[in-house]
Write a protein that holds these residues in place. Sequence first.
Motif, PDB file in Angstrom:
ATOM      1  N   ASP A 188     -22.260 -22.665 -11.776  1.00  0.00           N
ATOM      2  CA  ASP A 188     -23.728 -24.028 -11.929  1.00  0.00           C
ATOM      3  C   ASP A 188     -23.146 -24.876 -13.067  1.00  0.00           C
TER       4      ASP A 188
ATOM      5  N   LYS B  40     -23.693 -28.938 -13.130  1.00  0.00           N
ATOM      6  CA  LYS B  40     -24.679 -29.112 -12.124  1.00  0.00           C
ATOM      7  C   LYS B  40     -25.916 -28.253 -12.325  1.00  0.00           C
ATOM      8  N   SER B  41     -26.685 -28.130 -13.038  1.00  0.00           N
ATOM      9  CA  SER B  41     -28.027 -27.465 -13.786  1.00  0.00           C
ATOM     10  C   SER B  41     -28.607 -27.896 -14.348  1.00  0.00           C
ATOM     11  N   HIS B  42     -30.043 -28.924 -13.962  1.00  0.00           N
ATOM     12  CA  HIS B  42     -30.630 -29.264 -15.134  1.00  0.00           C
ATOM     13  C   HIS B  42     -30.939 -29.204 -16.061  1.00  0.00           C
ATOM     14  N   THR B  43     -31.315 -27.254 -15.890  1.00  0.00           N
ATOM     15  CA  THR B  43     -31.420 -26.126 -16.971  1.00  0.00           C
ATOM     16  C   THR B  43     -30.450 -26.596 -18.059  1.00  0.00           C
ATOM     17  N   THR B  44     -29.291 -26.200 -17.818  1.00  0.00           N
ATOM     18  CA  THR B  44     -28.375 -26.351 -18.595  1.00  0.00           C
ATOM     19  C   THR B  44     -27.702 -27.606 -19.156  1.00  0.00           C
TER      20      THR B  44
ATOM     21  N   SER C  91     -22.945 -34.398 -12.097  1.00  0.00           N
ATOM     22  CA  SER C  91     -22.573 -33.737 -10.474  1.00  0.00           C
ATOM     23  C   SER C  91     -21.483 -33.866  -9.462  1.00  0.00           C
TER      24      SER C  91
ATOM     25  N   GLU D  33     -27.193 -37.062 -14.503  1.00  0.00           N
ATOM     26  CA  GLU D  33     -27.039 -35.931 -14.314  1.00  0.00           C
ATOM     27  C   GLU D  33     -26.142 -35.239 -12.855  1.00  0.00           C
TER      28      GLU D  33
ATOM     29  N   ASP E 249     -24.381 -28.472 -21.249  1.00  0.00           N
ATOM     30  CA  ASP E 249     -23.231 -28.577 -20.352  1.00  0.00           C
ATOM     31  C   ASP E 249     -22.033 -29.769 -21.072  1.00  0.00           C
TER      32      ASP E 249
END
Length: 84
Positions: A59, A62-66, A39, A35, A70
């Motif tokens: 994001d 760049k976002s752990h959640t998505t 990013s 990740e 992505d």
Amino acid sequence: MQFSHDSIASAYAFFHQKWRVYSQSQLAWQQDDIEYAISSYVVSMDPNLYGALSKGRPDFLKSHTTFAADMVEAIDQLESLLGE
């Protein structure tokens, strides 16, 4: 097209390679490292290409959640662009 074929091919190769490891990994630290690598990559990639992939989402990748969703979306988009 507002970005070069080389920038698309480079991004595709990098994302695809990292995704293959990420999607099979059972190690949280390894997924975190991937990740971070992705990013970091998107910060320096062709801003027009990133803009097209992200569709304005700041994001994106760049976002752990998505991140997983992505990555799948980005790889699919890059494959389509390579086929044009």
